[in-house]
Every structure is written in C-alpha cells, then in structure tokens.
Design a protein around this motif. Structure first.
Motif, mmCIF file in Angstrom:
data_model
loop_
_atom_site.group_PDB
_atom_site.id
_atom_site.type_symbol
_atom_site.label_atom_id
_atom_site.label_comp_id
_atom_site.label_asym_id
_atom_site.label_seq_id
_atom_site.Cartn_x
_atom_site.Cartn_y
_atom_site.Cartn_z
ATOM 1 N N GLU A 161 -20.791 24.618 14.089
ATOM 2 C CA GLU A 161 -22.217 24.326 14.290
ATOM 3 C C GLU A 161 -22.414 23.367 15.451
ATOM 4 O O GLU A 161 -23.347 23.522 16.240
ATOM 5 N N SER A 207 -21.821 25.293 18.575
ATOM 6 C CA SER A 207 -22.968 26.182 18.771
ATOM 7 C C SER A 207 -24.139 25.428 19.395
ATOM 8 O O SER A 207 -24.796 25.929 20.310
ATOM 9 N N THR A 208 -24.381 24.230 18.921
ATOM 10 C CA THR A 208 -25.483 23.423 19.459
ATOM 11 C C THR A 208 -25.240 23.074 20.924
ATOM 12 O O THR A 208 -26.136 23.201 21.759
ATOM 13 N N TRP A 227 -23.226 24.638 23.087
ATOM 14 C CA TRP A 227 -23.250 25.841 23.919
ATOM 15 C C TRP A 227 -24.654 26.400 24.042
ATOM 16 O O TRP A 227 -25.018 26.945 25.073
ATOM 17 N N HIS A 228 -25.448 26.271 23.002
ATOM 18 C CA HIS A 228 -26.824 26.740 23.066
ATOM 19 C C HIS A 228 -27.572 25.999 24.178
ATOM 20 O O HIS A 228 -28.294 26.620 24.975
ATOM 21 N N GLN A 229 -27.383 24.704 24.244
ATOM 22 C CA GLN A 229 -28.045 23.905 25.279
ATOM 23 C C GLN A 229 -27.568 24.327 26.672
ATOM 24 O O GLN A 229 -28.360 24.476 27.588
ATOM 25 N N LEU A 283 -26.372 27.210 27.567
ATOM 26 C CA LEU A 283 -26.904 28.538 27.860
ATOM 27 C C LEU A 283 -28.381 28.479 28.232
ATOM 28 O O LEU A 283 -28.832 29.193 29.122
ATOM 29 N N GLU A 284 -29.136 27.620 27.563
ATOM 30 C CA GLU A 284 -30.541 27.436 27.914
ATOM 31 C C GLU A 284 -30.668 26.952 29.358
ATOM 32 O O GLU A 284 -31.525 27.420 30.111
#
Length: 93
Positions: free
Chosen positions: A33, A36-37, A39-41, A43-44
């Motif tokens: 998790e 994921s957080t 990598w999400h940032q 990717l954004e």
C-alpha cells in the motif's frame, strides 16, 4: 515489478522503492500500500507532464521557429532562456 516498468517507472525508481523491504521476507500488505501510494503520486506527475507536452505540441507545430535553442518543448526548464536563447553561457576562466 514488470507492471511498474510497464506504467513508466524506471528501474532506479523501482529499486529505490523496494530497498527498504528485506530480501528474504514476504512483502506485507501495508508495504504494498505504501509503494502504491508513492507510485501513484509519481504516475500522476508523469501524466501531468505528458498532458502539458500534448498541449504545447500544437503551439510548437504552428510556431515555425525551427530553433532547438529557443524551443520551449526541446529546451524546457531553461532558466537562462528567460534572458537569452540557447546555451550561450561562457565558461569560467
């Protein structure tokens, strides 16, 4: 980690993110998790940069300057370009 590469993360980014996870230990849900957080940032941020590039492409095609030195797309983030186009800095003597 192939999935991380497929979405545009570099091997260095993946290695850095996994560095704190012990090699011979199962990855815990909380660790995934957290990754994921992060990598999400990332990717954004990458998607934002790509959207900006997409927007700027139209103006580039219409520009017609044919100059790699003053092109806002080719030479973006050029803080010295505010004062002068291209790489015209003199080397220290």
């Amino acid at each position: 980690m192939k999935a991380a590469q497929n979405v545009g993360l570099t091997l260095q980014e993946i290695k850095q993110a996994l560095a704190h996870i012990p090699l011979n230990e199962n990855v815990k849900k909380e660790q995934w998790e957290q990754l994921s957080t992060i990598w999400h940032q990332k990717l954004e941020e990458k998607m934002h940069e790509l959207k900006q590039l997409q927007t700027q492409l139209g103006s580039c095609i219409q520009c017609g300057c044919l100059s790699m030195e003053s092109c806002a797309l080719y030479n973006n983030n050029d803080s010295n370009g505010i004062m002068t186009a291209g790489a015209k800095l003199s080397s220290p003597k």
